[in-house]
Design an enzyme around this catalytic site. Structure first.
Site, PDB file in Angstrom:
ATOM      1  N   GLU A   1       0.902  -1.130  -0.101  1.00  0.00           N
ATOM      2  CA  GLU A   1      -0.026  -0.106  -0.034  1.00  0.00           C
ATOM      3  C   GLU A   1       1.039   1.261  -0.086  1.00  0.00           C
ATOM      4  O   GLU A   1       1.877   1.025   0.535  1.00  0.00           O
ATOM      5  CB  GLU A   1      -0.712   0.040   1.325  1.00  0.00           C
ATOM      6  N   ASP A   2       0.490   2.288  -0.529  1.00  0.00           N
ATOM      7  CA  ASP A   2       0.979   3.569  -0.671  1.00  0.00           C
ATOM      8  C   ASP A   2       0.871   4.309   0.902  1.00  0.00           C
ATOM      9  O   ASP A   2       1.709   4.784   1.411  1.00  0.00           O
ATOM     10  CB  ASP A   2       0.700   4.506  -1.710  1.00  0.00           C
TER      11      ASP A   2
ATOM     12  N   ASP B   1      -4.998   5.143   5.603  1.00  0.00           N
ATOM     13  CA  ASP B   1      -5.527   6.355   6.112  1.00  0.00           C
ATOM     14  C   ASP B   1      -6.572   5.884   7.349  1.00  0.00           C
ATOM     15  O   ASP B   1      -6.180   5.360   8.336  1.00  0.00           O
ATOM     16  CB  ASP B   1      -6.169   7.282   5.117  1.00  0.00           C
TER      17      ASP B   1
ATOM     18  N   LYS C   1      -1.124   6.993   8.309  1.00  0.00           N
ATOM     19  CA  LYS C   1      -1.929   8.064   9.211  1.00  0.00           C
ATOM     20  C   LYS C   1      -2.459   7.363  10.405  1.00  0.00           C
ATOM     21  O   LYS C   1      -3.735   7.111  10.298  1.00  0.00           O
ATOM     22  CB  LYS C   1      -2.974   8.947   8.323  1.00  0.00           C
TER      23      LYS C   1
END
Ligand code: IMP
Length: 185
Positions: free
Chosen positions: A109-110, A113, A141
């Site tokens: 995954e980049d 969130d 995050k």
């Protein structure tokens, strides 16, 4: 927008962003992650599953830094669209072709969130009965994550701010920035 230089401030879709992580900082961390993953999978041939579009640059760098044999496939989830906040929904837009039963699967995954996408994806991939399933994300995050997710390898834990560059976009722009930029509010 000059994507080759390293300006401190840039504009993307009419909004200001400031330099957050340089290409050098990112590349160094990617090499560290690759070393760790190479060690953990020393006697295995994992299949990396890239989550499009955001992870295409990270997965290319990560794969090339791995010191072990590996395979790759991609899938695509519904995205933010042009917005800066999660739609709260996940949906497959392009499925994987590879057979995952009995394989060591590493989701790439980049950014995580809310955790919705990776949670949805892991449930989906578990149904293929892989031998193991782990997740690597460049960015997390942590404060924004609401869905329970196990992240096995994390590049950087970042505050709950909107970032672009190194594959991440704002309304499809900014993916080709070599550095990561954060929205300058
Ligand atoms: P989640 O499902 O809420 O964890 O969101 C994950 C996806 O949202 C990522 O794969 C990105 O495509 C997108 N995303 C989340 N935060 C950002 C950001 O700060 N910039 C760009 N895209 C983001």
């Amino acid at each position: 927008m000059n994507v080759q230089a390293q300006p401190e401030r840039i504009w993307c879709n009419g909004e200001p962003f400031r330099l957050y992580l340089s290409e050098e900082q990112i590349q160094q961390r990617v090499r560290e992650l690759a070393r760790e993953i190479s060690r953990d999978y020393a006697d295995k041939v994992p299949i990396l599953i890239g989550v499009l579009n955001g992870s295409f640059i990270f997965i290319a760098d990560l794969m090339r830094a791995l010191e072990i044999d590996c395979e790759v496939d991609f899938l695509k989830l519904s995205s933010y669209g042009d917005a800066k906040v999660s739609s709260g929904q996940a949906k497959i837009r392009k499925d994987i072709d590879a057979q995952l039963a009995g394989r060591h699967v590493l989701v790439v995954e980049d950014i995580v969130d809310t955790g919705l996408s990776v949670r949805y994806l892991c449930d989906l991939l578990q149904a293929h009965r892989p031998a193991s399933l782990r997740v690597v994300t460049l960015l997390h995050k942590a404060e924004a994550t609401r869905y329970p997710v196990q992240l096995d390898y994390v590049g950087f834990v970042i505050p709950n701010l909107f970032v672009i560059g190194y594959g991440l976009d704002y309304g499809q722009k900014g993916r080709n920035l070599r550095h990561l930029y954060v929205l300058d509010q």
